[in-house]
Design an enzyme around this catalytic site. Structure first.
Site, mmCIF file in Angstrom:
data_model
loop_
_atom_site.group_PDB
_atom_site.id
_atom_site.type_symbol
_atom_site.label_atom_id
_atom_site.label_comp_id
_atom_site.label_asym_id
_atom_site.label_seq_id
_atom_site.Cartn_x
_atom_site.Cartn_y
_atom_site.Cartn_z
ATOM 1 C CE1 TYR A 144 54.617 -21.062 6.900
ATOM 2 C CE2 TYR A 144 53.975 -18.842 6.260
ATOM 3 C CZ TYR A 144 53.801 -19.957 7.058
ATOM 4 O OH TYR A 144 52.808 -19.962 8.020
ATOM 5 C CG ASP A 239 52.604 -17.915 -1.778
ATOM 6 O OD1 ASP A 239 52.186 -16.748 -1.674
ATOM 7 O OD2 ASP A 239 52.708 -18.694 -0.813
ATOM 8 C CE LYS A 267 52.837 -12.215 5.050
ATOM 9 N NZ LYS A 267 53.483 -13.447 4.657
HETATM 10 C C1 LIG Z 1 52.831 -14.880 4.892
HETATM 11 C C2 LIG Z 1 52.832 -15.846 3.797
HETATM 12 C C3 LIG Z 1 51.813 -16.799 3.642
HETATM 13 C C4 LIG Z 1 50.753 -17.023 4.677
HETATM 14 O O1 LIG Z 1 49.946 -15.926 4.846
HETATM 15 P P1 LIG Z 1 49.134 -15.760 6.227
HETATM 16 O O2 LIG Z 1 48.284 -14.565 5.982
HETATM 17 O O3 LIG Z 1 50.167 -15.583 7.289
HETATM 18 O O4 LIG Z 1 48.341 -16.998 6.418
HETATM 19 C C5 LIG Z 1 51.802 -17.575 2.499
HETATM 20 N N1 LIG Z 1 52.748 -17.431 1.561
HETATM 21 C C6 LIG Z 1 53.754 -16.549 1.683
HETATM 22 C C7 LIG Z 1 54.748 -16.423 0.582
HETATM 23 C C8 LIG Z 1 53.838 -15.735 2.813
HETATM 24 O O5 LIG Z 1 54.856 -14.887 2.935
#
Ligand SMILES: *Cc1c(COP(=O)(O)O)cnc(C)c1O
Length: 425
Positions: A144, A239, A267
């Site tokens: 994701y 990511d 995060k």
């Molecule tokens: C949570 C998440 C996102 C998106 O971040 P948001 O702050 O919710 O937009 C992107 N990549 C990964 C791996 C994530 O866990």
């Protein structure tokens, strides 16, 4: 457990917001029941509006690595608020945070702060396309990367097949340039590179996947991605929105000793406030406006209240690196509690550092398809068993259990007891 207030709020919320929530997973759809409305949280504990107390293993889906409302962070935020909430002009705090990030992740020679992970990913991909002058990207099934149009794709079982939008409202043309490979299957990436020779700008990957439950890269997978992208003159984007500052202070790139071209953060980097960041090689990042012609902007980017939380959180982690050994120790202690379930052939547990998932399948989980073998009904039952015993885990199978520095050994032992009880039923 009394849930009157939560239920009443949920009813009202459902009239006001789609599904009563501002982000879908919160709605308890995959486990049933009505979501808890949270009043407050402190340390390892979270309290709902009815006054029920839970040990929290969601940690706001990752940011709360120090536990909730850590005193130093709250103080820094309070102090920042008093100086003004937003200026739309540069601040010293942005420089401090950027320097701190670069110190912990030296691969991020130059970076930019944004306000969410979604925004950071979207921007990193734009830069990768601007740099390589190519349009296509490869992502992995089950990873994701936020909810931007081009990343909401699903793919048929054959990797070569065209991708289609995984959400209504996303035009087919927006996902035409997104190719999907299988996690841990370097062959699937190779064949995409062969089929789209010279057209692929970047490969984006969660170096440890944590959005199909926790799925670890097999030895050699990330290394092969690094080699392949270099050969093909495509960029490698990690990511690290979840893994950054979590599986190690330097994130997955330090943990696996692999240097991507671009890194995306979110995060933890905001310490509970909305921050995302993207950055990497200077020669690439210099393409971003106003230096270069890749446009990207944000009214609240580098917000002074958010950066105060980020700076304080990262500083605590940096000054107390033993936190990571402690997290690992506690994680292993918790993981051991799942052993009866593993032995009984009911579950498989994947763990790295303070991230772990118990999949309700006996088979190895190494990609999206193997994760999908999980019995989500069983997970729902497990979730409610935990909740009734005062433990709040993710209301969905394909998520992680997040441990924090605030979880005490007593918290873990109590939780382990409740887990064992479930598997002895
Ligand atoms: C949570 C998440 C996102 C998106 O971040 P948001 O702050 O919710 O937009 C992107 N990549 C990964 C791996 C994530 O866990």
């Amino acid at each position: 457990m009394r849930l009157e207030k939560s239920e009443r709020l949920y009813e009202k919320a459902c009239e006001l917001m789609p599904g009563g929530v501002n982000s879908p997973v919160r709605a308890f759809r995959s486990v049933g029941g009505s979501p808890l409305f949270i009043d407050r949280a402190k340390g390892s504990r979270i309290y709902d509006t009815d006054g029920n107390e839970f040990i929290d293993y969601v940690g706001s889906w990752g940011p709360a690595i120090l536990g909730h409302a850590r005193q130093e962070v709250v103080e820094a935020v309070t102090k920042a608020c008093e100086k003004g909430l937003t200026f739309g002009a540069p601040t010293e705090q942005e420089v401090v945070l950027a320097e701190l990030i670069r110190e912990l992740m030296p691969g991020m020679g130059m970076l930019r702060l944004v306000s969410s992970g979604t925004e950071a990913v979207m921007s990193a991909i734009r830069v990768a396309r601007g740099y390589t002058k190519r349009d296509k990207i490869i992502k992995f099934r089950g990873c994701y990367h936020g909810h931007s149009d081009g990343l909401l794709v699903k793919a048929g079982s054959a990797v070569i097949s065209n991708t289609i939008p995984d959400s209504a409202g996303v035009p087919r043309s927006y996902t035409d340039n997104t190719l999907v490979a299988d996690y841990n299957d370097i062959g699937s990436v190779q064949s995409l590179f062969e089929q789209y020779k010279g057209q692929i700008a970047a490969v984006i990957v969660e170096p440890v996947a944590a959005n199909m439950g926790v799925v670890l890269p097999k030895p050699g997978f990330l290394e092969s991605l690094r080699i392949l992208t270099k050969e093909q003159e495509a960029l490698l984007i990690f990511d690290e929105v979840i893994t950054g500052f979590r599986i190690a202070l330097g994130g997955a790139s330090a943990f696996f000793n692999i240097q991507p071209d671009l890194t995306v953060l979110g995060k933890i980097v905001g310490g509970g406030m909305p921050i995302g960041a993207y950055g990497g090689r200077k020669d690439i990042m210099q393409l971003v406006a106003p230096l270069g012609d890749v446009y990207q902007a944000g009214t609240l980017s580098g917000n002074p209240v958010a950066t105060a939380a980020g700076i304080t959180t990262l500083s605590i982690l940096k000054n107390n690196p033993e936190i990571y050994q402690e997290l690992e120790r506690k994680a292993v202690l918790l993981k051991e509690a799942f052993q009866p379930g593993i032995t009984a052939g009911l579950i498989t547990v994947n763990q790295v550092g303070s991230l772990q998932s118990a999949f309700f399948t006996s088979a190895e989980v190494y990609d999206f398809n193997s994760a999908l073998a999980s019995d989500t009904k069983k997970y729902a039952e497990f979730f409610h068993h935990m909740l009734e015993n005062g433990i709040y885990i993710a209301p969905a199978q394909f998520e992680a259990i997040f441990l924090s520095d605030a979880h005490t050994e007593e918290d873990i032992r109590y939780t382990a007891g409740v887990v064992r009880e479930y598997f002895s039923m």
